[in-house]
Design a protein around this motif. Structure first.
Motif, PDB file in Angstrom:
ATOM      1  N   ALA A 140       0.825  -1.209   0.000  1.00 53.76           N
ATOM      2  CA  ALA A 140       0.000   0.000   0.000  1.00 53.76           C
ATOM      3  C   ALA A 140       0.863   1.266   0.000  1.00 53.76           C
ATOM      4  CB  ALA A 140      -0.943  -0.011   1.198  1.00 53.76           C
ATOM      5  N   ALA A 141       2.073   1.170   0.557  1.00 56.56           N
ATOM      6  CA  ALA A 141       2.960   2.338   0.636  1.00 56.56           C
ATOM      7  C   ALA A 141       3.617   2.672  -0.707  1.00 56.56           C
ATOM      8  CB  ALA A 141       4.043   2.101   1.686  1.00 56.56           C
ATOM      9  N   LEU A 142       3.586   1.728  -1.649  1.00 57.68           N
ATOM     10  CA  LEU A 142       4.199   1.984  -2.959  1.00 57.68           C
ATOM     11  C   LEU A 142       3.355   3.021  -3.716  1.00 57.68           C
ATOM     12  CD1 LEU A 142       5.071  -1.685  -3.973  1.00 57.68           C
ATOM     13  CD2 LEU A 142       6.703   0.101  -3.316  1.00 57.68           C
ATOM     14  N   PRO A 143       4.014   3.947  -4.448  1.00 60.20           N
ATOM     15  CA  PRO A 143       3.276   5.008  -5.144  1.00 60.20           C
ATOM     16  C   PRO A 143       2.663   4.513  -6.461  1.00 60.20           C
ATOM     17  CG  PRO A 143       5.629   5.300  -5.485  1.00 60.20           C
ATOM     18  CD  PRO A 143       5.474   4.106  -4.588  1.00 60.20           C
ATOM     19  N   ASP A 149      13.063  -6.800  -3.361  1.00 60.24           N
ATOM     20  CA  ASP A 149      12.013  -6.600  -4.373  1.00 60.24           C
ATOM     21  C   ASP A 149      11.260  -5.295  -4.110  1.00 60.24           C
ATOM     22  OD1 ASP A 149      12.430  -9.190  -5.667  1.00 60.24           O
ATOM     23  OD2 ASP A 149      11.581 -10.026  -3.828  1.00 60.24           O
ATOM     24  N   PHE A 150      10.920  -5.072  -2.831  1.00 61.06           N
ATOM     25  CA  PHE A 150      10.236  -3.826  -2.484  1.00 61.06           C
ATOM     26  C   PHE A 150      11.111  -2.617  -2.808  1.00 61.06           C
ATOM     27  CE2 PHE A 150       7.469  -6.584   0.083  1.00 61.06           C
ATOM     28  CZ  PHE A 150       6.236  -6.075  -0.278  1.00 61.06           C
ATOM     29  N   ALA A 151      12.425  -2.744  -2.557  1.00 59.96           N
ATOM     30  CA  ALA A 151      13.342  -1.630  -2.843  1.00 59.96           C
ATOM     31  C   ALA A 151      13.370  -1.322  -4.338  1.00 59.96           C
ATOM     32  CB  ALA A 151      14.749  -1.970  -2.340  1.00 59.96           C
ATOM     33  N   VAL A 152      13.449  -2.362  -5.176  1.00 57.72           N
ATOM     34  CA  VAL A 152      13.477  -2.177  -6.628  1.00 57.72           C
ATOM     35  C   VAL A 152      12.175  -1.517  -7.103  1.00 57.72           C
ATOM     36  CG1 VAL A 152      13.408  -3.417  -8.850  1.00 57.72           C
ATOM     37  CG2 VAL A 152      15.106  -4.041  -7.118  1.00 57.72           C
ATOM     38  N   LEU A 153      11.046  -2.028  -6.624  1.00 57.12           N
ATOM     39  CA  LEU A 153       9.745  -1.480  -7.033  1.00 57.12           C
ATOM     40  C   LEU A 153       9.599  -0.026  -6.611  1.00 57.12           C
ATOM     41  CD1 LEU A 153       7.525  -4.545  -6.109  1.00 57.12           C
ATOM     42  CD2 LEU A 153       7.880  -3.642  -8.423  1.00 57.12           C
ATOM     43  N   ASP A 154       9.931   0.258  -5.356  1.00 56.92           N
ATOM     44  CA  ASP A 154       9.789   1.606  -4.832  1.00 56.92           C
ATOM     45  C   ASP A 154      10.650   2.582  -5.636  1.00 56.92           C
ATOM     46  OD1 ASP A 154       8.629   3.289  -2.651  1.00 56.92           O
ATOM     47  OD2 ASP A 154      10.753   3.663  -2.277  1.00 56.92           O
ATOM     48  N   GLN A 155      11.887   2.192  -5.878  1.00 52.65           N
ATOM     49  CA  GLN A 155      12.808   3.063  -6.623  1.00 52.65           C
ATOM     50  C   GLN A 155      12.289   3.316  -8.041  1.00 52.65           C
ATOM     51  OE1 GLN A 155      16.757   1.438  -6.726  1.00 52.65           O
ATOM     52  NE2 GLN A 155      17.647   3.219  -7.727  1.00 52.65           N
TER      53      GLN A 155
END
Length: 165
Positions: free
Chosen positions: A50-53, A154-160
């Motif tokens: 949910a925190a991903l933009p 994975d979360f880091a790659v997606l967020d970036q």
């Protein structure tokens, strides 16, 4: 909508990324029932997603079941669901020829030119190549190991990637 563009999409597969199969190919398989796999779902995964933009979209064979079974367990509200078209024999043959995942073409159609990230354990370079040729927007096809599921990196790659858009 005037003044701003729509948020990018994040197509989310369930089996593998959210429900890892838990069998490291290097080790002997251990029994995993659907219930024991569902027990792994945590609200932490939901809040990180949910925190991903982006706008989250189910891209799974679970279809509506993902809203009934998965979303409540991870604290997400009801998400849009990609409905998979009946495969036409022509596209099926063509996709197999190119080595495409059966989801690739429907997801590009669903995105309709919007930027999207796609998290799945079936993504290959063939899918990345096809999307770069047939999708007008930006796209990140992110492969997740099915035995491991979504992890910090994975979360880091997606967020970036999403924030760089």
């Amino acid at each position: 909508m005037t003044g701003h563009t729509e948020r990018p999409l994040l197509f989310l597969d369930v089996d593998g990324p959210l429900l890892p199969f838990g069998e490291d190919p290097q080790r002997a398989p251990r029994g995993t029932t659907p219930d024991s796999r569902l027990a792994r779902l945590t609200s932490e995964v939901g809040s990180r997603l949910a925190a991903l933009p982006c706008e989250l979209v189910w891209a799974t064979t679970w279809e509506e079941e993902a809203n009934a079974e998965i979303a409540p367990r991870i604290g997400l509200s009801r998400l849009p669901v990609v409905r998979w078209p009946e495969a036409t024999e022509h596209h099926e043959r063509e996709d197999q020829w190119f080595g495409l995942c059966w989801k690739t073409r429907p997801l590009v159609n669903w995105a309709g030119g919007r930027p999207f990230a796609w998290v799945d354990d079936e993504i290959t370079d063939a899918d990345r190549e096809w999307v770069s040729t047939h999708h007008s927007g930006r796209a990140l096809l992110h492969h997740v190991e099915s035995y491991r599921g979504l992890a910090d990196e994975d979360f880091a790659v997606l967020d970036q990637w999403l924030r760089a858009l």
